[in-house]
Design a protein around this motif. Structure first.
Motif, PDB file in Angstrom:
ATOM      1  N   PRO A   3       0.822  -1.214   0.000  1.00  0.00           N
ATOM      2  CA  PRO A   3       0.000   0.000   0.000  1.00  0.00           C
ATOM      3  C   PRO A   3       0.857   1.264   0.000  1.00  0.00           C
ATOM      4  CG  PRO A   3      -0.130  -1.124   2.125  1.00  0.00           C
ATOM      5  CD  PRO A   3       0.648  -2.011   1.213  1.00  0.00           C
ATOM      6  N   GLU A   4       0.336   2.317  -0.603  1.00  0.00           N
ATOM      7  CA  GLU A   4       1.076   3.582  -0.704  1.00  0.00           C
ATOM      8  C   GLU A   4       0.494   4.677   0.177  1.00  0.00           C
ATOM      9  OE1 GLU A   4       0.584   4.238  -4.864  1.00  0.00           O
ATOM     10  OE2 GLU A   4       2.336   3.016  -5.409  1.00  0.00           O
ATOM     11  N   MET A   5      -0.776   4.553   0.528  1.00  0.00           N
ATOM     12  CA  MET A   5      -1.429   5.645   1.252  1.00  0.00           C
ATOM     13  C   MET A   5      -1.777   5.281   2.688  1.00  0.00           C
ATOM     14  SD  MET A   5      -3.691   7.416  -1.661  1.00  0.00           S
ATOM     15  CE  MET A   5      -2.811   8.162  -3.060  1.00  0.00           C
ATOM     16  N   ILE A   6      -1.412   4.068   3.092  1.00  0.00           N
ATOM     17  CA  ILE A   6      -1.572   3.678   4.490  1.00  0.00           C
ATOM     18  C   ILE A   6      -0.287   2.970   4.929  1.00  0.00           C
ATOM     19  CG2 ILE A   6      -4.090   3.413   4.365  1.00  0.00           C
ATOM     20  CD1 ILE A   6      -3.628   0.353   4.229  1.00  0.00           C
ATOM     21  N   LEU A   7      -0.067   2.964   6.250  1.00  0.00           N
ATOM     22  CA  LEU A   7       1.009   2.172   6.834  1.00  0.00           C
ATOM     23  C   LEU A   7       0.348   1.085   7.666  1.00  0.00           C
ATOM     24  CD1 LEU A   7       3.244   5.136   8.071  1.00  0.00           C
ATOM     25  CD2 LEU A   7       3.617   3.734   6.023  1.00  0.00           C
ATOM     26  N   VAL A   8       0.871  -0.130   7.553  1.00  0.00           N
ATOM     27  CA  VAL A   8       0.261  -1.257   8.250  1.00  0.00           C
ATOM     28  C   VAL A   8       1.321  -1.909   9.134  1.00  0.00           C
ATOM     29  CG1 VAL A   8      -0.874  -3.482   7.947  1.00  0.00           C
ATOM     30  CG2 VAL A   8      -1.325  -1.636   6.329  1.00  0.00           C
ATOM     31  N   ARG A   9       0.981  -2.105  10.401  1.00  0.00           N
ATOM     32  CA  ARG A   9       1.913  -2.793  11.298  1.00  0.00           C
ATOM     33  C   ARG A   9       1.116  -3.553  12.358  1.00  0.00           C
ATOM     34  NH1 ARG A   9       1.656   2.272  14.099  1.00  0.00           N
ATOM     35  NH2 ARG A   9       1.862   2.024  16.351  1.00  0.00           N
ATOM     36  N   GLY A  15      -3.725  -5.150  15.037  1.00  0.00           N
ATOM     37  CA  GLY A  15      -3.381  -4.687  13.688  1.00  0.00           C
ATOM     38  C   GLY A  15      -3.588  -3.182  13.626  1.00  0.00           C
ATOM     39  N   VAL A  16      -2.521  -2.446  13.334  1.00  0.00           N
ATOM     40  CA  VAL A  16      -2.588  -0.983  13.333  1.00  0.00           C
ATOM     41  C   VAL A  16      -2.482  -0.467  11.901  1.00  0.00           C
ATOM     42  CG1 VAL A  16      -1.558   1.160  14.189  1.00  0.00           C
ATOM     43  CG2 VAL A  16      -1.508  -0.899  15.615  1.00  0.00           C
ATOM     44  N   ILE A  17      -3.464   0.343  11.501  1.00  0.00           N
ATOM     45  CA  ILE A  17      -3.459   0.932  10.167  1.00  0.00           C
ATOM     46  C   ILE A  17      -3.383   2.446  10.328  1.00  0.00           C
ATOM     47  CG2 ILE A  17      -4.754   1.231   8.020  1.00  0.00           C
ATOM     48  CD1 ILE A  17      -6.193  -1.453   8.738  1.00  0.00           C
ATOM     49  N   THR A  18      -2.345   3.043   9.768  1.00  0.00           N
ATOM     50  CA  THR A  18      -2.169   4.491   9.849  1.00  0.00           C
ATOM     51  C   THR A  18      -2.436   5.101   8.484  1.00  0.00           C
ATOM     52  OG1 THR A  18      -0.461   4.157  11.538  1.00  0.00           O
ATOM     53  CG2 THR A  18      -0.556   6.336  10.496  1.00  0.00           C
ATOM     54  N   LEU A  19      -3.442   5.966   8.406  1.00  0.00           N
ATOM     55  CA  LEU A  19      -3.714   6.670   7.155  1.00  0.00           C
ATOM     56  C   LEU A  19      -2.523   7.592   6.900  1.00  0.00           C
ATOM     57  CD1 LEU A  19      -7.471   7.581   7.833  1.00  0.00           C
ATOM     58  CD2 LEU A  19      -6.509   5.462   6.892  1.00  0.00           C
ATOM     59  N   ASN A  20      -1.982   7.543   5.703  1.00  0.00           N
ATOM     60  CA  ASN A  20      -0.703   8.216   5.468  1.00  0.00           C
ATOM     61  C   ASN A  20      -0.672   8.927   4.118  1.00  0.00           C
ATOM     62  OD1 ASN A  20       1.988   8.926   6.015  1.00  0.00           O
ATOM     63  ND2 ASN A  20       2.752   7.136   4.893  1.00  0.00           N
ATOM     64  N   ASP A  46      -6.911 -12.872   9.768  1.00  0.00           N
ATOM     65  CA  ASP A  46      -5.654 -13.369  10.341  1.00  0.00           C
ATOM     66  C   ASP A  46      -5.897 -13.860  11.774  1.00  0.00           C
ATOM     67  OD1 ASP A  46      -3.155 -13.740  11.456  1.00  0.00           O
ATOM     68  OD2 ASP A  46      -2.297 -11.918  10.602  1.00  0.00           O
ATOM     69  N   PRO A  47      -5.730 -15.162  12.033  1.00  0.00           N
ATOM     70  CA  PRO A  47      -5.998 -15.673  13.387  1.00  0.00           C
ATOM     71  C   PRO A  47      -5.068 -15.093  14.454  1.00  0.00           C
ATOM     72  CG  PRO A  47      -5.044 -17.398  11.982  1.00  0.00           C
ATOM     73  CD  PRO A  47      -5.309 -16.220  11.097  1.00  0.00           C
ATOM     74  N   GLU A  48      -3.956 -14.517  14.061  1.00  0.00           N
ATOM     75  CA  GLU A  48      -3.043 -13.900  15.034  1.00  0.00           C
ATOM     76  C   GLU A  48      -3.541 -12.538  15.517  1.00  0.00           C
ATOM     77  OE1 GLU A  48      -0.412 -15.591  16.200  1.00  0.00           O
ATOM     78  OE2 GLU A  48      -1.180 -17.182  14.896  1.00  0.00           O
ATOM     79  N   ILE A  49      -4.529 -11.980  14.830  1.00  0.00           N
ATOM     80  CA  ILE A  49      -4.991 -10.625  15.141  1.00  0.00           C
ATOM     81  C   ILE A  49      -6.315 -10.686  15.906  1.00  0.00           C
ATOM     82  CG2 ILE A  49      -5.846  -8.457  14.105  1.00  0.00           C
ATOM     83  CD1 ILE A  49      -2.800  -8.797  13.956  1.00  0.00           C
TER      84      ILE A  49
END
Ligand code: HXC
Length: 258
Positions: A3-9, A15-20, A46-49
């Protein structure tokens, strides 16, 4: 594709999604909404989330749908092709909890996106509003429906008709946000809440979300009956046995999401 417009970590099981899209105050265009939807769906599967957080920058959670992209659309563009609105529904299909961590502007579609999350934690610099009226339109992603459910008719009308912004304290008083925290504590507080949720049994977490959401779709008797069915169903889980046994034995429960 990256993705180019969000950051995912991830932070633990969160699960953290940062609008970027900082240059446009995270204005929500087609690509950003597609990337956000894909990231939410991936975390949901995702079962880990166990829980998700959507956040933005200090200055803006999101300043709305992308006005530049919308400016020349015709009725046929938006109606026939469902431009702007077509990829906004993905978040509603997410079944694990989603928390909005809002600092700065949450305007128009940005406010609507925050309201589609399960609850909102606001930094003390947050500003909420539905300023679409100033552009000759009205909210288009649920603002006229979710805002009155959250804050009542008086404030919803005030905001939708005057286009004024509401600060974090007013938003908390009105019931739009669950808590207000100092800006520099926003992510710590939000992650703490998210990690708490992740520590519980996922079937019960998902049932709680589903049942609370049902309150907005049904009358009281039907809603209570819906809750009763889920409540009874949870007695079929191993985690109910574990949670109650742990309490009785004065120890911490070990949930297995089964
Ligand atoms: C596109 C936007 C934008 C938006 C800000 N920008 N909001 N671009 N769409 N919604 C851009 C600006 O053009 C500018 O780009 C840069 O971000 C910084 O914004 P400034 O205006 O210079 O910042 P500031 O003076 O601090 O003012 C902040 C602001 C203002 C008060 C938030 O940007 C603003 O009023 N934005 C529009 C808010 C709005 O009307 N939202 C509702 C949109 S309609 P440049 O290139 O000049 O630096 C909507 C419909 C929802 O959301 C439908 C959902 C389906």
């Amino acid at each position: 594709t990256t993705p180019e417009m969000i950051l995912v970590r991830t932070e633990g099981r969160v699960g953290v999604i940062t609008l970027n899209r900082p240059k446009a105050l995270n204005a929500l265009n087609e690509q950003l909404m597609n990337e956000l939807g894909a990231a939410l769906k991936a975390f949901d599967a995702d079962p880990e989330i166990g829980c998700m957080v959507i956040t933005g920058s200090e200055k803006a959670f999101a300043a709305g749908a992308d006005i530049g992209a919308m400016a020349t659309y015709t009725f046929a563009d938006v109606y026939v092709n469902d431009y702007i609105t077509r990829n906004w529904e993905t978040i509603r299909s997410v079944r694990k909890p989603v928390i909005a961590a809002v600092s700065g502007f949450a305007l128009g579609g940005g406010c609507e996106l925050a309201m589609m999350c399960d609850f909102i934690i606001a930094a003390d610099n947050a500003k909420f509003g539905q300023p679409e009226i100033k552009l000759g339109i009205i909210p288009g992603a649920g603002g006229t429906q979710r805002l009155p459910r959250a804050v009542g008719k008086a404030k919803a009308m005030d905001l939708a008709l005057t286009g004024r912004m509401m600060d974090a304290l007013e938003a908390e008083r009105a019931g739009l946000v669950s808590r207000v925290v100092p800006l520099d504590k926003l992510m710590d507080e939000t992650l703490a809440a998210a990690l708490t949720i992740c520590g519980f049994s996922l079937p019960s977490v998902m049932a709680a979300k589903e049942a609370v959401n049902r309150a907005f779709e049904s009358g009281l008797s039907d809603g209570v009956m819906f809750e009763r069915r889920l409540f009874h169903a949870l007695f079929a889980t191993a985690d109910q046995k574990e949670g109650m046994a742990a309490f009785v034995e004065k120890r911490a429960p070990v949930f297995t999401n089964t």
